[in-house]
Scaffold this motif. Structure first.
Motif, short mmCIF file in Angstrom:
data_model
loop_
_atom_site.label_atom_id
_atom_site.label_comp_id
_atom_site.label_asym_id
_atom_site.label_seq_id
_atom_site.Cartn_x
_atom_site.Cartn_y
_atom_site.Cartn_z
N SER A 74 -0.84 1.39 6.65
CA SER A 74 -1.95 0.45 6.64
C SER A 74 -2.18 -0.13 8.02
O SER A 74 -1.49 0.20 8.99
CB SER A 74 -1.68 -0.65 5.62
OG SER A 74 -2.83 -1.46 5.45
N ASP A 103 0.85 -1.18 0.00
CA ASP A 103 0.00 0.00 0.00
C ASP A 103 0.89 1.23 0.00
O ASP A 103 1.99 1.22 0.58
CB ASP A 103 -0.91 0.00 1.24
CG ASP A 103 -2.14 0.88 1.05
OD1 ASP A 103 -2.04 1.89 0.31
OD2 ASP A 103 -3.19 0.59 1.64
N SER A 104 0.44 2.26 -0.66
CA SER A 104 1.20 3.51 -0.69
C SER A 104 0.91 4.37 0.53
O SER A 104 1.49 5.44 0.70
CB SER A 104 0.86 4.31 -1.96
OG SER A 104 -0.54 4.59 -2.01
#
Length: 239
Positions: A58, A54-55
């Motif tokens: 998270s 994930d950018s």
């Protein structure tokens, strides 16, 4: 991409994790969160990894690990099915089916060597099939060590093998490689047996001929000529 070892790795913020905060790739690829689960063969060797990234920061949890592990087990099942189709289970060389299914996609020119073991029947008769299987496994190992990166080793069945070398057309280089593999397959002092190999060789395409079935027939004729010469030698097909 897999940052861990053989265990799942969960990182909800790569900028703060000791392992990843100084890794350039996490910044270059904009990876802020990472979850990786390894994929294994049935023999325990690692095949690769299944990742979720994930950018943004998270909140991956152990539940997410369990989900990925279920998918990892499914990958293992598919990989093992593929191995059974593509590889010979005893020697771990490619299988006859793989060669027939993929020959036309491997290369449009090169050299095919058909190998048959001299004296192998006596090994089975005198020492038993369990020793014969060990010999075949060792032959597979030696062929794999002989192969270049783009070459292919195949067990056709029994004690017949194919070495396929894409783009090889030079006669002197073919002769050199044939002599090398003859040497590799004639030293059995540690096994207390006496076997060697006979090799039939054909370059392809032969004129406009590129049918695998016909190439194998011509290579088989050449191999018979090698055996007539006295075994532990090679013969190149010619009309």
């Amino acid at each position: 991409m897999f940052f861990g070892g053989r265990e799942p790795l969960l990182i909800n913020d790569t900028h703060k994790h000791e392992f990843t905060k100084h890794l350039p790739i996490t910044h270059e690829a904009n990876i802020r969160a990472y979850l990786g689960v390894p994929i294994f063969y049935n023999n325990g060797n690692m095949y690769g990894t299944l990742c979720a990234i994930d950018s943004k920061i998270s909140n991956f949890t152990k539940k997410d690990i369990e989900i990925l592990q279920k998918f990892s087990n499914l990958f293992t099942y598919v990989i093992e099915l593929e191995k059974k189709v593509h590889y010979d289970s005893l020697t771990e060389l490619y299988s006859r089916n793989y060669l027939y299914d993929n020959f036309n996609y491997i290369s449009d020119k090169g050299t095919l060597m058909l190998l048959d073991l001299d004296g192998f029947k006596e090994v089975n008769d005198v020492h038993g099939h369990h020793v014969g299987d060990k010999v075949l496994k060792e032959v597979g190992k030696r062929i794999k060590e002989f192969l270049d990166a783009d070459s292919l080793g195949v067990r056709l069945g029994g004690d017949e093998f194919v070495i396929l070398i894409p783009n090889l057309q030079d006669d002197l280089e073919i002769e050199y490689k044939a002599n090398r593999i003859l040497g590799v397959l004639s030293d059995w002092k540690n096994f207390d047996i006496n076997i060697s190999a006979s090799i039939g060789i054909i370059k392809f395409p032969y004129y406009d001929e590129i049918s695998l079935e016909n190439l194998l027939k011509k290579a088989d004729n050449a191999m018979y000529q090698a055996k007539v010469k006295g075994e532990n030698c090679f013969h190149a097909f010619s009309e």
